[in-house]
Design a protein around this motif. Structure first.
Motif, short mmCIF file in Angstrom:
data_model
loop_
_atom_site.label_atom_id
_atom_site.label_comp_id
_atom_site.label_asym_id
_atom_site.label_seq_id
_atom_site.Cartn_x
_atom_site.Cartn_y
_atom_site.Cartn_z
N ARG A 16 0.79 -1.22 0.00
CA ARG A 16 0.00 0.00 0.00
C ARG A 16 0.83 1.27 0.00
O ARG A 16 1.96 1.28 0.51
CB ARG A 16 -0.99 -0.02 1.16
N LYS A 211 -4.04 -11.59 10.94
CA LYS A 211 -3.17 -10.62 11.62
C LYS A 211 -3.84 -9.25 11.65
O LYS A 211 -4.35 -8.78 10.64
CB LYS A 211 -1.86 -10.51 10.85
N ASP A 227 -5.14 -0.38 9.72
CA ASP A 227 -4.63 -1.16 8.60
C ASP A 227 -5.78 -1.83 7.83
O ASP A 227 -6.88 -1.31 7.77
CB ASP A 227 -3.63 -2.18 9.15
MG MG Z 1 0.73 -4.62 5.78
#
Ligand code: MG
Ligand code: ATP
Length: 300
Positions: A16, A211, A227
């Motif tokens: 990203r 995660k 995130d």
């Molecule tokens: Mg990442």
């Protein structure tokens, strides 16, 4: 990477690209961050060639869907439009619409909050060597892909760019972020995993592991989910019907994530030097699985 009018590029991770509004000098003094997901795919800490067509858009759509489902956990999304009089003004530039999220910059905790509901990947490798996962002892006789007696929180230290993340004990996370935050990260991670798993299971999908990343709100200190969340980059997704009927443990793990890429790379690269380019059929199969996951989960 795109030139975006009104925005300044400040950081690129493996997948990203982050931008802040013109006028801010970096993430630290920005009031908002534009997170643009590219089609880049990474495995074993390398960005591979070529990208997976439409991956950035599919993963952003999936993340936004999950944030909406997980409405009892504070997250980093902020409104992607403002009202000027009666006119709605989109804040996300048209050039990256669909693949971007507008978020508030957080003070990120240096902990990757991993939750494992099933035994596989590096967890399976450790289990075979020592009958434990991240030091947590487990019953004997488990197979690759077995469901764990209960979901395990196995944090990792988020290494600076270019270094490998490192599995750490819960006690080490206490040293890194303090006891109160460490406990809250564990509680929230297990909660989000369990809630997400139940939603996915109702749609015939298993979330084997995942995660999360969290940060602190800069004004209130509130621990905030950041995130991407429960995407096929950050999670292992399996088909529950295949899992229930496959003849061998290995065949149970037909996945909707980038395992196809990992498997191809493991078989065709010795992990030294630059990874080989992905063949077209691996790229197409991966793209198709990402699309199918989104359709099955969201019905879209
Ligand atoms: Mg990442
Ligand atoms: P690395 O995190 O080491 O750059 P990566 O390849 O995982 O590796 P990407 O996922 O491509 O990186 O980039 C996203 C980056 O944005 C991550 O560093 C993540 O920690 C950060 N990030 C996500 N949400 C926020 C937020 N709300 N505030 C500040 N940083 C954020």
């Amino acid at each position: 990477m795109s030139e975006l009018p009104g925005w300044v590029h400040v950081y690129s991770g493996k997948v990203r690209d982050l931008y802040v509004p013109v006028g801010a000098s970096g993430l630290h003094d920005a009031d908002s961050v534009l997170v643009v997901a590219s089609d880049r795919v990474s495995a074993f800490d390398h960005v591979l060639e070529p990208g997976i067509p439409a991956k950035g858009e599919l993963l952003t759509t999936l993340s936004l869907w999950w944030f909406d489902q997980l409405d009892d956990v504070p997250n980093h999304l902020i409104p992607d439009h403002t009202l000027v009089g009666d006119t709605v003004v989109e804040r996300i530039p048209a050039a990256v619409a669909g693949r971007s999220m507008l978020v508030k910059p957080l003070d990120m905790f240096p902990v990757e909050c991993v939750v494992r509901g099933y035994l596989t990947g590096s967890g399976w490798a450790e289990y075979r060597a020592s009958q434990s996962v991240c030091g947590i002892p487990l019953p004997a006789g488990l197979q690759n892909g077995d469901r764990l007696p209960e979901p395990l929180y196995t944090p990792a230290w988020k290494a600076p760019l270019g270094q490998h993340d490192e599995n750490i004990s819960f006690e080490r996370t206490v040293e890194l972020v303090g006891a109160d935050v460490a406990e809250e990260l564990r509680r929230l991670s297990l909660h989000v995993y369990e809630r997400g798993s139940a939603i996915a299971e109702a749609r015939g999908i298993i979330i084997a592991d995942t995660k999360f990343e969290f940060g602190a709100d800069r004004t209130t200190g509130e621990i905030t989910l950041a995130d991407e969340v429960l995407t096929s980059d950050s999670s292992r997704y399996w088909d529950a019907a295949v899992y229930a009927s496959a003849p061998t443990p290995e065949e149970r793990m037909a996945s909707f994530d980038k395992q196809i890429v990992r498997d191809w790379l493991a078989a065709n690269w010795d992990k030294t030097g630059t990874p080989p380019a992905l063949p077209a059929d691996i790229v197409e199969r991966t793209a198709a699985r990402y699309r199918e996951l989104l359709e099955r989960l969201t019905g879209a």
